[in-house]
Design a protein around this motif. Structure first.
Motif, PDB file in Angstrom:
ATOM      1  N   CYS A   1       0.347  -1.168   0.061  1.00 28.58           N
ATOM      2  CA  CYS A   1      -0.233   0.164  -0.027  1.00 28.58           C
ATOM      3  C   CYS A   1       0.661   1.332  -0.647  1.00 28.58           C
ATOM      4  O   CYS A   1       1.971   0.773   0.444  1.00 28.58           O
ATOM      5  CB  CYS A   1      -1.204  -0.007   1.095  1.00 28.58           C
ATOM      6  N   LEU A   2       0.273   1.810  -0.289  1.00 26.27           N
ATOM      7  CA  LEU A   2       0.897   4.055  -0.296  1.00 26.27           C
ATOM      8  C   LEU A   2       0.025   4.346   0.608  1.00 26.27           C
ATOM      9  O   LEU A   2      -0.720   4.752   0.200  1.00 26.27           O
ATOM     10  CB  LEU A   2       1.265   3.885  -1.845  1.00 26.27           C
ATOM     11  N   LEU A   3       1.486   5.234   1.412  1.00 31.83           N
ATOM     12  CA  LEU A   3       0.478   5.683   2.072  1.00 31.83           C
ATOM     13  C   LEU A   3       1.273   7.187   2.375  1.00 31.83           C
ATOM     14  O   LEU A   3       2.137   7.460   1.919  1.00 31.83           O
ATOM     15  CB  LEU A   3       0.876   5.802   4.062  1.00 31.83           C
ATOM     16  N   LEU A   4      -0.055   8.678   2.255  1.00 29.91           N
ATOM     17  CA  LEU A   4       0.473   9.429   1.676  1.00 29.91           C
ATOM     18  C   LEU A   4       1.119   9.931   3.418  1.00 29.91           C
ATOM     19  O   LEU A   4       1.269   9.353   4.323  1.00 29.91           O
ATOM     20  CB  LEU A   4      -0.886  10.410   1.984  1.00 29.91           C
TER      21      LEU A   4
ATOM     22  N   ASP B   1       6.486   7.597  -8.091  1.00 30.59           N
ATOM     23  CA  ASP B   1       7.740   8.141  -8.208  1.00 30.59           C
ATOM     24  C   ASP B   1       8.278   7.662  -6.809  1.00 30.59           C
ATOM     25  O   ASP B   1       7.826   8.911  -6.282  1.00 30.59           O
ATOM     26  CB  ASP B   1       8.091   9.053  -9.098  1.00 30.59           C
ATOM     27  N   GLY B   2       9.498   6.941  -5.941  1.00 28.38           N
ATOM     28  CA  GLY B   2       9.971   6.778  -5.440  1.00 28.38           C
ATOM     29  C   GLY B   2       9.053   7.259  -4.003  1.00 28.38           C
ATOM     30  O   GLY B   2       8.810   7.842  -3.414  1.00 28.38           O
ATOM     31  N   GLY B   3       7.771   6.343  -4.214  1.00 27.35           N
ATOM     32  CA  GLY B   3       7.100   6.435  -2.840  1.00 27.35           C
ATOM     33  C   GLY B   3       5.908   7.427  -3.083  1.00 27.35           C
ATOM     34  O   GLY B   3       5.505   7.425  -2.082  1.00 27.35           O
ATOM     35  N   GLU B   4       6.169   8.132  -4.078  1.00 28.89           N
ATOM     36  CA  GLU B   4       4.757   9.414  -3.833  1.00 28.89           C
ATOM     37  C   GLU B   4       4.189   9.294  -5.009  1.00 28.89           C
ATOM     38  O   GLU B   4       4.361   8.992  -5.932  1.00 28.89           O
ATOM     39  CB  GLU B   4       6.250  10.564  -3.276  1.00 28.89           C
TER      40      GLU B   4
END
Lengths: 632, 124, 476
Positions: free
Chosen positions: C178-181, C216-219
């Motif tokens: 998951c990508l967390l903000l 990109d780069g976790g963002e």
């Protein structure tokens, strides 16, 4: 069957197909409506964002111009421009929308700016009369409008609005209430007092966090004594006040903290226990142990932590019982860690020590103690209370109590008459200071109202040095400080015995042993230097506990003695970066220092009778700056 | 000669304010709003100093330093603007080779002093 | 003659059951929409003037452990962990639990983060698969990272292990991919801390669909509509269920599920309630049931919070087979949880939970797909028997269809109003998909649910479906 059939037919409802079609059409129309609304909303939002962006871009430079306008350095042309700009902006502000956007711009900028620029920003806000808009919002009936107004006034530091906002602090609408509390606390220093005094509502954790943040950001803030709210009717006020006590290191609240350990609210209990660790509230030890069984696991962990940080070797016994009891793993493990830290090779060590104490007790049964080894210290009632935590021995002078905990055997009590006897025994020693001490004691004896003074002497020391000739001891006490009694023993031992000896030192040692241990830090044998390091920490802990305990009853300034910067520096320079400082030396443990202390004692005696033991702490004086530094 | 500064800051209001102040003190200031633009800018220009926010879209301040120091192999001075609670990032920034840092909320006079100091220390 | 009459009557009754069901459904959804609207507006106003950013440095800010179970995630693990390590918060720990991966998940992490095995005492009585080692990084920059290597025991087991080994006040259970903000934890802390009267035992949040977004780069750099058709349908479904459904349930404090991809718990209560159930595939739902029951049975004031801000982004399956497996698993989990807590069914002792939430889950999450399936079968049967009431059938189908389209549009409206992240063209496409959904996507969901129930009821062994990760780093 036919009847049944008939019944069914009559009951079976006729479904209105038409009704369903009407529903379907209604839904379809609503769906179409949603499409319209959606795109309308979308374009509105996008447009609004865009418009605001343009306006802000336009206003940004104007605001900059105002903020950085400096009358002294500005040229004539600049000044002209400035005046023109002022007229222009006043014109603009006649429009309500522009005013709103400008207020937004200023509020946004205020979050990113600090220092002088921020102040001129606040000034600009008021000069342009934008605060009136915000104040107007307070009169609205919509909760979010009022809240917005409050937020704006807070951000722009409109101090005049303080009184208008205080009426919301106990209002019925939650969001407004919360914002108004934040507002009054940030607008004026006394806001927090007002809030704690008056609030009847619960204070959420989030709010506590925000309020503390505001207090932290205040410059030159002098916090009130939060112990005043520790017994408030509002449980949340108590909790918050306790957290503030903890945060601002207000250790004048120690006795309240001890009471709060038994508070019915578990969060308060937990914070109180954390305070015990932080302020070294030694007198809380018994309470901690009493509530242990009924506590949750998290609280248990905190209790163990507190006992560990208080650093009393005798608590090992208690911890041992936990370790052996039915507890969850985390608690057991923590107890074990604590035992290890209190006494570095736990199990074996503890057994060994118990053996020694058993020997001691036997010996005490047989013969009276050697008076030559006795350290004499008179004590007042206050003193007694103070050390009651360490000194669990009774005032019963006839029976020397059986002591289980090794450290406690350090201290036994005698009456004043015994003291004099003892002292006369000491008297032959050719030392003027001792003589003065005796004189002092005799004056004490003459005042009949004086509570019976108790005398301490060091039993364990006598046991460990019992093999020695009495002459040695006299010599020992004659020299002011340096040599530990353990030194001679140590010198004649092999490595293993040395290690055992070091453990002993850990359990019993004081200031001079510390010196000795320090000298061992660089010992050639690795085990010894390692051991020495751990023993050092134990002794330091204990000494600082004792020191701080002494400080408890003293007034605010003498409390600071514990943090004497010079001493800290010196210690740091001498060995590790340990944060604990060894300071006012407890006379009951450091007998060799006695003659020196006597000088102080006498001085104190002249001033006031009650304060006679203030000399324990008189060694250091601290500047106020240091106090501040430490608080921040 | 006037010094050229690159200001990388995503908050438009703040950047316009800082630009105004810096220009007033005689610097030439170019503003970019994200990491991508920094890269593009650096392809064609060589500023005397970069002032960068640590939290930026597309490329953080840390990555920016890394890019300048390691990809461009440049010793171009960099001042980082960090927000509260980001102490760790500041350390990282220094480790990566930042020349100075400034914390948010920003005090423009402080920024001026730091800019002047960093520029003075840079060998010409 | 009699026979025909009899059948007609039966059919009439069946019709009336369906009609009732539908009407309750309509009104239920309408109430839901109303509650969600009210709550969303309130939430937006309340949070329009809070600033989160400074809070993370406060001494009162709680400590959080993010537990991310990893099983055969070698492809993206390094990238994903790096993104988890760069969240905007001070006092947190990232605990990756390598659940006996067969690939090089652990090795990759060791290499990338300079990990070394550390000594830590572990409760010998702890009931989980044996722990092989605990790793910490040698580099200070990664001090927030802890890696637990244990033998394979499933997701629940991995999460339980993490919970047990954590010392922090709150634990977050997330999917590692998951990508967390960056601000996610600040929102979570705020949710946990905002209540003063009740203890917040769990916090859940919106899950957003990350397919085709530019990361990109976790963002998250740019939000885009998924290119894949199945993902588009799922996006629509997620929008409905998170923006309307959970928001509504959250507003009356009856939320019964917190997504396994983004759920935070009060560790003390979670452990006291017994942690995750290792015997179900629907552990994320089950733990909320259990924690709620735990509090309810002890009469402790509590609540479960829901954050509507888009903080967690995840990739949804793009292949039909994988998707069916996933839904099949969800419905099995649903059934298992409902069975396990069947004593709550219309049990007034559990208040709204027993009288409202549980029945809703029973009738509309579990039973509805089955009814639909059997309804469909009976329609075919009736058609062959020649007793199908065509008029009624078409009318009710039209009503249901236009209602479902309307409801989807309503959800899309809130999506735009609350987030406004998609372009106008994308919104139009989404609306088109809302119209197609009942014909394409819904049958798929129903089929998976029936399959899951069939498997469960007839004890066909089946584990977790796997999702083949395309990987965020390659999503561009």
């Amino acid at each position: 069957m036919i009847i049944l059939n008939h019944i069914f037919t009559s009951i079976a409802p006729k479904i209105g197909v038409n009704f369903l079609w009407v529903l379907a059409i209604v839904f379809a129309i609503v769906a179409l409506l949603y499409i319209g609304i959606t795109f309308y909303a979308k374009s509105n939002i996008t447009l609004g964002v865009k418009r605001n962006k343009i306006k802000k871009r336009e206003l940004g430079p104007i605001v900059s111009e105002f903020l950085f306008f400096d009358e002294k350095t500005a040229s004539l042309e600049d000044k002209n421009n400035y005046v023109c700009l002022k007229i222009k902006i006043r014109q603009m502000l006649k429009n309500k929308r522009n005013r709103k956007i400008l207020a937004e711009v200023l509020v946004e900028l205020s979050q990113d700016l600090s220092g002088e620029t921020l102040k001129s920003l606040h000034k600009l806000y008021k000069d342009l009369g934008l605060d009136n808009d915000a104040l107007e919002k307070l009169k609205s009936w919509r909760w979010h409008t009022i809240s917005q107004g409050i937020v704006e006034l807070t951000q722009m530091k409109v101090t005049d609005s303080y009184n208008k906002i205080t009426k919301f602090v106990n209002g019925s609408r939650g969001v407004i209430r919360k914002q108004s509390v934040i507002a009054i606390v940030s607008l004026k220093d006394e806001g927090i007092n007002y809030f704690l005094d008056t609030t009847q509502h619960k204070i959420s954790e989030w709010q506590q966090l925000k309020l503390l943040e505001i207090l932290q950001n205040k410059k030159n803030y002098n916090p009130p004594s939060f112990k005043n709210w520790l017994f408030s009717k509002n449980v949340d006020t108590v909790l918050f006040a306790l957290r503030l006590v903890k945060h601002y290191d207000q250790s004048d609240a120690n006795s309240s903290i001890v009471q709060l350990i038994r508070h019915k609210n578990s969060q308060i209990r937990q914070v109180a226990i954390q305070c015990v660790s932080e302020f070294n509230v030694v007198e809380a030890r018994e309470s901690l142990k009493k509530i242990f069984n009924t506590s949750t696991n998290d609280t248990k962990l905190l209790i163990i932590e507190a006992l560990e940080s208080l650093g009393f070797a005798e608590d090992v016994q208690f911890l041992n019982t936990i370790e052996n009891r039915k507890e969850v793993f985390a608690v057991k493990n923590k107890a074990l860690v604590a035992i290890n830290s209190l006494l570095p090779e736990n199990h074996l060590e503890i057994e060994g020590l118990e053996d020694i104490s058993a020997v001691l007790i036997q010996k005490e049964d047989k013969k009276p103690l050697n008076p030559l080894e006795v350290t004499v210290t008179p004590r007042t009632e206050i003193e007694k209370d103070l050390t009651s935590a360490i000194d669990q021995l009774t005032d019963d002078t006839d029976n020397v109590p059986i002591v289980n905990d090794i450290a406690e055997t350090d201290l036994l009590t005698f009456t004043i008459d015994d003291t004099i006897d003892v002292v006369t025994e000491v008297a032959p020693i050719d030392d003027d200071k001792h003589l003065e001490f005796i004189k002092f004691l005799e004056t004490k004896k003459e005042t009949p109202k004086e509570a019976p003074n108790t005398v301490y002497f060091n039993v364990s020391e006598s046991s460990s040095t019992s093999k020695k000739e009495p002459e040695n001891l006299i010599n020992n006490s004659k020299e002011a400080l340096p040599d530990s009694v353990f030194k001679s023993l140590y010198d004649g031992c092999d490595t293993e015995a040395k290690l055992i000896l070091l453990d002993e030192i850990g359990a019993l040692g004081d200031e001079k042993e510390l010196q000795f241990v320090l000298s061992l830090l660089n010992a050639p044998e690795i085990e010894i230097s390692k051991k020495a390091a751990s023993v050092k920490i134990i002794i330091e802990n204990r000494l600082s506990v004792i020191a701080e305990q002494d400080a408890l009853e003293e007034n605010a300034t003498s409390k600071l003695i514990n943090k004497n910067p010079n001493l800290q520096e010196e210690l740091n320079a001498r060995y590790t970066n340990t944060t604990k400082t060894i300071t006012p030396i407890k006379p009951t443990l450091v007998k060799e220092l006695k003659p020196l202390e006597l000088c102080f004692l006498e001085e104190e005696e002249e001033k006031t009778e009650e304060d006679v033991f203030g000399f324990f702490d008189i060694n250091f004086i601290l500047s106020e700056e240091f106090y501040k530094d430490n608080c921040n | 000669m006037e010094k050229r500064l690159l200001l990388a800051e995503d908050d438009e209001l703040l950047s316009s304010l800082l630009k105004y102040r810096l220009t007033k003190s005689g610097y030439i200031v170019d503003v970019v709003i994200n990491g991508k633009q920094v890269k593009e800018y650096l392809v064609e220009n060589t500023p005397d100093l970069i002032i960068s926010d640590i939290m930026m879209p597309y490329m953080s301040g840390i990555e920016l330093i890394d890019y300048v120091r390691n990809t461009l192999n440049s010793s171009l001075p960099i001042i980082i603007i960090s927000s509260a609670g980001n102490e760790e990032n500041v350390l990282n920034a220094f480790e990566m080779g930042a020349n100075d840092f400034l914390s948010k909320p920003v005090s423009p006079p402080e920024l001026l002093i730091r800019v002047a100091r960093v520029l003075k220390n840079v060998p010409v | 003659m009699f026979q025909s009459d009899f059948f007609t009557i039966i059919v009439d009754y069946i019709n009336i059951i369906f009609l009732m069901f539908t009407i309750v459904l309509f009104s239920g959804y309408t109430v839901m929409g109303y509650l969600a609207t009210k709550h969303t507006l309130h939430y937006r106003r309340k949070n329009s003037f809070g600033d989160l950013s400074k809070v993370m440095a406060s001494p009162l800010a709680p400590s959080i452990t993010i537990i991310a179970p990893a099983y055969n995630e070698g492809m993206n693990i390094v990238e994903n962990v790096r993104s988890l390590l760069s969240l905007n918060y001070v006092d947190y720990e990232v605990m990756v639990v390598n659940d006996g991966s067969k690939d090089d998940t652990l090795e990759k992490m060791i290499a990338a983060y300079d990990l070394v095995k550390i000594e830590q005492k572990i409760d010998p009585n702890w009931q989980s698969k044996p722990i092989r080692g605990i790793y910490k990084s040698k580099q200070k920059a990664f001090h927030k990272l802890t890696v637990i290597d244990k033998e394979n025991g499933g997701k629940s087991d991995a999460l339980n292990t993490g919970m047990q080994l954590s010392n922090n006040r709150y634990v977050g259970c997330i999917d590692v991919d998951c990508l967390l903000l960056p601000d996610a934890l600040l929102h979570v802390v705020k949710s946990f801390f905002q209540r003063s009267g009740k203890r917040v035992i769990a916090v859940g949040g919106v899950i957003r669909v990350a397919n085709s977004c530019i990361i990109d780069g976790g963002e998250l750099e740019e939000v885009r509509l998924p290119k894949n058709w199945l993902a588009k349908f799922q996006l629509l479904e997620y929008t409905r269920s998170f923006i309307l459904g959970r928001m509504a349930w959250g507003s009356i404090d009856s939320l019964l599920i917190i997504s396994g991809a983004f759920g935070f718990f009060d560790r003390e209560i979670a452990l006291a309630a017994g942690g995750y159930d290792t015997n179900t595939v629907g552990e994320d739902m089950e733990i909320v049931f259990r924690m709620r029951r735990y509090m309810h049975e002890r009469d402790l004031p509590y609540t479960v919070e829901y954050i509507p801000d888009p903080l967690c982004w995840t990739e949804v399956p793009e292949e039909v087979k994988i998707f069916i497996n996933q839904r099949d698993r969800w419905s099995r989990g649903n059934l298992e949880t409902l069975t396990k807590h069947k004593d709550m069914f219309f049990n007034p002792k559990y208040g709204r939970l027993g009288m409202l939430s549980y029945p809703y889950w029973f009738f509309y999450e579990w039973l509805a797909p089955l009814l639909e399936f059997f309804g469909f079968l009976s329609i075919i049967l009736f058609y062959y028997l020649g007793i199908l009431n065509f008029q009624f059938f078409i009318a009710i189908t039209a009503a249901v269809f236009s209602f479902s389209v309307m409801f989807s549009f309503f959800a899309i409206f809130w999506e735009v109003y609350a987030y406004n992240q998609y372009k106008t063209k994308d919104i139009l496409v989404l609306m088109l998909f809302a119209i197609l959904e009942p014909f394409v996507f819904h049958p798929l969901v129903t089929f998976s649910a029936v399959r899951g129930n069939y498997k469960k009821l007839f004890k066909i062994k089946s584990g977790w479906g796997t999702i083949t990760r395309k990987g965020f780093s390659k999503a561009t």
